[in-house]
Design a protein around this motif. Structure first.
Motif, PDB file in Angstrom:
ATOM      1  N   ASP A 110       0.859  -1.187   0.000  1.00 48.47           N
ATOM      2  CA  ASP A 110       0.000   0.000   0.000  1.00 48.47           C
ATOM      3  C   ASP A 110       0.892   1.233   0.000  1.00 48.47           C
ATOM      4  OD1 ASP A 110      -2.873  -1.133   0.461  1.00 48.47           O
ATOM      5  OD2 ASP A 110      -1.579  -2.225   1.833  1.00 48.47           O
ATOM      6  N   ALA A 111       0.927   1.936  -1.119  1.00 52.10           N
ATOM      7  CA  ALA A 111       2.014   2.856  -1.419  1.00 52.10           C
ATOM      8  C   ALA A 111       1.888   4.250  -0.817  1.00 52.10           C
ATOM      9  CB  ALA A 111       2.188   2.950  -2.928  1.00 52.10           C
ATOM     10  N   GLY A 112       1.213   4.381   0.328  1.00 53.38           N
ATOM     11  CA  GLY A 112       1.126   5.676   0.994  1.00 53.38           C
ATOM     12  C   GLY A 112       0.078   5.662   2.080  1.00 53.38           C
ATOM     13  N   SER A 113       0.062   6.706   2.880  1.00 52.59           N
ATOM     14  CA  SER A 113      -0.910   6.828   3.969  1.00 52.59           C
ATOM     15  C   SER A 113      -2.141   7.590   3.498  1.00 52.59           C
ATOM     16  CB  SER A 113      -0.281   7.554   5.165  1.00 52.59           C
ATOM     17  OG  SER A 113       0.852   6.851   5.642  1.00 52.59           O
ATOM     18  N   MET A 114      -3.243   7.412   4.217  1.00 48.88           N
ATOM     19  CA  MET A 114      -4.478   8.114   3.860  1.00 48.88           C
ATOM     20  C   MET A 114      -5.412   8.169   5.065  1.00 48.88           C
ATOM     21  SD  MET A 114      -6.410   5.102   1.670  1.00 48.88           S
ATOM     22  CE  MET A 114      -7.992   5.941   1.573  1.00 48.88           C
ATOM     23  N   ASN A 115      -6.366   9.089   5.023  1.00 54.23           N
ATOM     24  CA  ASN A 115      -7.435   9.112   6.017  1.00 54.23           C
ATOM     25  C   ASN A 115      -8.412   8.001   5.665  1.00 54.23           C
ATOM     26  OD1 ASN A 115      -6.290  11.324   7.263  1.00 54.23           O
ATOM     27  ND2 ASN A 115      -7.608  12.808   6.249  1.00 54.23           N
ATOM     28  N   TRP A 116      -8.517   7.007   6.528  1.00 59.65           N
ATOM     29  CA  TRP A 116      -9.269   5.796   6.216  1.00 59.65           C
ATOM     30  C   TRP A 116     -10.707   5.894   6.710  1.00 59.65           C
ATOM     31  CZ3 TRP A 116      -8.950   1.994   2.980  1.00 59.65           C
ATOM     32  CH2 TRP A 116      -9.696   0.831   3.188  1.00 59.65           C
ATOM     33  N   MET A 117     -11.642   5.795   5.775  1.00 62.37           N
ATOM     34  CA  MET A 117     -13.072   5.768   6.098  1.00 62.37           C
ATOM     35  C   MET A 117     -13.526   7.009   6.865  1.00 62.37           C
ATOM     36  SD  MET A 117     -13.939   2.815   4.793  1.00 62.37           S
ATOM     37  CE  MET A 117     -15.525   2.385   5.491  1.00 62.37           C
ATOM     38  N   ASN A 124       1.118   4.198   6.304  1.00 57.47           N
ATOM     39  CA  ASN A 124       2.190   3.508   5.581  1.00 57.47           C
ATOM     40  C   ASN A 124       3.336   4.497   5.441  1.00 57.47           C
ATOM     41  OD1 ASN A 124       0.885   0.838   4.671  1.00 57.47           O
ATOM     42  ND2 ASN A 124      -0.617   2.368   4.036  1.00 57.47           N
ATOM     43  N   THR A 125       4.164   4.569   6.459  1.00 56.38           N
ATOM     44  CA  THR A 125       5.227   5.565   6.512  1.00 56.38           C
ATOM     45  C   THR A 125       6.322   5.234   5.500  1.00 56.38           C
ATOM     46  OG1 THR A 125       6.540   4.368   8.153  1.00 56.38           O
ATOM     47  CG2 THR A 125       4.805   5.853   8.985  1.00 56.38           C
ATOM     48  N   PRO A 126       7.110   6.237   5.103  1.00 55.36           N
ATOM     49  CA  PRO A 126       8.248   5.953   4.227  1.00 55.36           C
ATOM     50  C   PRO A 126       9.182   4.902   4.805  1.00 55.36           C
ATOM     51  CG  PRO A 126       7.820   8.306   4.270  1.00 55.36           C
ATOM     52  CD  PRO A 126       6.927   7.693   5.311  1.00 55.36           C
ATOM     53  N   THR A 127       9.405   4.952   6.114  1.00 52.93           N
ATOM     54  CA  THR A 127      10.283   3.958   6.748  1.00 52.93           C
ATOM     55  C   THR A 127       9.725   2.553   6.586  1.00 52.93           C
ATOM     56  OG1 THR A 127      11.050   5.569   8.383  1.00 52.93           O
ATOM     57  CG2 THR A 127      11.330   3.232   8.929  1.00 52.93           C
ATOM     58  N   PHE A 128       8.417   2.409   6.816  1.00 51.30           N
ATOM     59  CA  PHE A 128       7.802   1.085   6.663  1.00 51.30           C
ATOM     60  C   PHE A 128       7.861   0.614   5.221  1.00 51.30           C
ATOM     61  CE2 PHE A 128       3.870  -1.248   5.490  1.00 51.30           C
ATOM     62  CZ  PHE A 128       4.206  -2.462   6.072  1.00 51.30           C
ATOM     63  N   LEU A 129       7.546   1.483   4.276  1.00 49.51           N
ATOM     64  CA  LEU A 129       7.525   1.067   2.883  1.00 49.51           C
ATOM     65  C   LEU A 129       8.911   0.673   2.392  1.00 49.51           C
ATOM     66  CD1 LEU A 129       4.977   3.614   1.367  1.00 49.51           C
ATOM     67  CD2 LEU A 129       4.609   1.199   1.924  1.00 49.51           C
ATOM     68  N   GLU A 130       9.935   1.340   2.882  1.00 48.50           N
ATOM     69  CA  GLU A 130      11.288   0.952   2.502  1.00 48.50           C
ATOM     70  C   GLU A 130      11.634  -0.421   3.078  1.00 48.50           C
ATOM     71  OE1 GLU A 130      14.213   3.929   3.274  1.00 48.50           O
ATOM     72  OE2 GLU A 130      13.230   5.439   2.021  1.00 48.50           O
ATOM     73  N   ILE A 145       1.060  -3.383  -5.935  1.00 50.62           N
ATOM     74  CA  ILE A 145       1.104  -2.003  -5.465  1.00 50.62           C
ATOM     75  C   ILE A 145      -0.308  -1.447  -5.452  1.00 50.62           C
ATOM     76  CG2 ILE A 145       2.042   0.288  -5.884  1.00 50.62           C
ATOM     77  CD1 ILE A 145       4.308  -1.266  -7.485  1.00 50.62           C
ATOM     78  N   GLU A 146      -0.858  -1.274  -4.266  1.00 49.99           N
ATOM     79  CA  GLU A 146      -2.230  -0.794  -4.141  1.00 49.99           C
ATOM     80  C   GLU A 146      -2.233   0.731  -4.122  1.00 49.99           C
ATOM     81  OE1 GLU A 146      -4.563  -2.766  -1.208  1.00 49.99           O
ATOM     82  OE2 GLU A 146      -4.333  -4.699  -2.227  1.00 49.99           O
ATOM     83  N   VAL A 147      -2.987   1.288  -5.060  1.00 46.62           N
ATOM     84  CA  VAL A 147      -3.010   2.735  -5.270  1.00 46.62           C
ATOM     85  C   VAL A 147      -4.415   3.262  -4.988  1.00 46.62           C
ATOM     86  CG1 VAL A 147      -2.796   4.539  -7.024  1.00 46.62           C
ATOM     87  CG2 VAL A 147      -1.136   2.667  -6.951  1.00 46.62           C
ATOM     88  N   PHE A 148      -4.544   4.077  -3.945  1.00 50.04           N
ATOM     89  CA  PHE A 148      -5.815   4.683  -3.575  1.00 50.04           C
ATOM     90  C   PHE A 148      -5.958   6.097  -4.115  1.00 50.04           C
ATOM     91  CE2 PHE A 148      -5.162   1.296  -0.600  1.00 50.04           C
ATOM     92  CZ  PHE A 148      -6.419   0.853  -0.214  1.00 50.04           C
ATOM     93  N   TYR A 154       3.003   7.835  -7.674  1.00 45.46           N
ATOM     94  CA  TYR A 154       4.273   8.555  -7.739  1.00 45.46           C
ATOM     95  C   TYR A 154       5.219   8.114  -6.626  1.00 45.46           C
ATOM     96  CZ  TYR A 154       2.338  11.607 -11.310  1.00 45.46           C
ATOM     97  OH  TYR A 154       1.795  12.096 -12.475  1.00 45.46           O
ATOM     98  N   ASN A 155       4.688   7.786  -5.438  1.00 45.23           N
ATOM     99  CA  ASN A 155       5.528   7.236  -4.377  1.00 45.23           C
ATOM    100  C   ASN A 155       6.256   5.992  -4.855  1.00 45.23           C
ATOM    101  OD1 ASN A 155       4.878   9.121  -2.425  1.00 45.23           O
ATOM    102  ND2 ASN A 155       3.333   7.846  -1.426  1.00 45.23           N
ATOM    103  N   THR A 156       5.522   5.140  -5.557  1.00 46.38           N
ATOM    104  CA  THR A 156       6.096   3.885  -6.023  1.00 46.38           C
ATOM    105  C   THR A 156       7.250   4.134  -6.985  1.00 46.38           C
ATOM    106  OG1 THR A 156       3.933   2.854  -5.840  1.00 46.38           O
ATOM    107  CG2 THR A 156       5.598   1.668  -7.067  1.00 46.38           C
TER     108      THR A 156
END
Length: 274
Positions: A110-117, A124-130, A145-148, A154-156
């Motif tokens: 999941d290629a980034g963080s978002m306000n969920w629901m 999904n922090t940069p540290t976690f994604l790395e 790669i899940e894109v919301f 672009y993060n990906t």
């Protein structure tokens, strides 16, 4: 292979509810049995979440292990795609532990963080994604790669340049989640226009966006995802009887469009799985 369509079946999500649809699979046995049904119906990939004894989403690697073993005992060659985001309270380590132990062919990225629901944060922090990208490389797991929203795509591209996401990439557009991009034809066309060369892609719409996005994705040459993680209704006011029901409809639509349903072996070739 250009006319082959990969069907992913997403059987149950992180927030399943038997009171909303009693046919949603929750236990390892229910999920494993469902995987066999969707595989026989035509799905090449099964996207899996786990739930605990209370029916809450969990990243417990033992639940994943039990479910995967039950599936593989049945000599089923479906591609398993394990979630890394089945519990909003999970740590970075518990979100990856099952990948290291089970080494599935695919897993969600999941290629980034978002306000969920509109209620909380899907983090999904940069540290976690790395870290996740490196774990996937080390364990030969292909990222889905899940894109919301467009920013996640672009993060990906950034992580590809850093060597933390291997090419060729595979994208899954998630449309209709509150807090993310709405499930409209226009939004899907826009997102597809951003894709890099030599990638593969799939898309799905949540809830009432399910069928419009399914038809548009097929028209645009993408692969598709169906199942009760995304939509508990087969039609307006009609509770879905099974995940296989969604797959069977997808197969009919693919054939009506003069395309063919990809087998698991063909899906592996299309996605470049080793």
């Amino acid at each position: 292979m250009k006319d082959k369509v990969i069907i992913t079946a997403a059987l149950t999500g992180a927030f399943p509810a038997k009171d909303k649809n009693p046919n949603i699979p929750l236990t390892p046995k229910e999920i494993a049995d469902d995987v066999i049904e969707v595989w026989k119906a035509g799905a090449a990939i099964a996207h899996l979440h786990m739930t605990d004894e209370e029916g809450n989403g969990t990243m417990d690697k033992e639940r994943f292990k039990e479910t995967v073993q039950l599936i593989r005992q049945r000599e089923c060659d479906i591609i398993l795609n394990l979630t890394t985001s089945g519990d909003l309270n999970a740590t970075d380590e518990t979100r990856m532990a099952h990948l290291i132990e089970l080494k599935p062919e695919m897993a969600s990225f999941d290629a980034g963080s978002m306000n969920w629901m509109h209620k909380t944060i899907f983090l999904n922090t940069p540290t976690f994604l790395e870290k996740l990208g490196q774990v996937m490389i080390d364990n030969n797991v292909k990222p889905e790669i899940e894109v919301f929203d467009s920013g996640m795509l672009y993060n990906t591209l950034h992580y590809v340049k850093k060597g933390l996401v291997a090419e060729p990439t595979h994208y899954q557009f998630v449309l209709g989640a509150p807090g993310g991009t709405a499930a409209t034809v226009e939004n899907l066309v826009y997102l597809k226009s951003l894709l890099p060369e030599n990638c593969t892609w799939s898309a799905f719409g949540i809830g009432q966006g399910h069928l419009p996005i399914l038809y548009t994705t097929l028209a645009l040459g993408g692969h598709i995802r169906v199942g009760m993680e995304d939509n508990i209704y087969y039609a307006k006011g009609q509770i879905a009887k099974s995940n296989a029901e969604f797959v069977e409809r997808a197969v009919r639509i693919i054939h009506e469009l003069n395309k063919e349903v990809a087998t698991p072996a063909e899906a592996r070739q299309i996605l470049g799985l080793k």
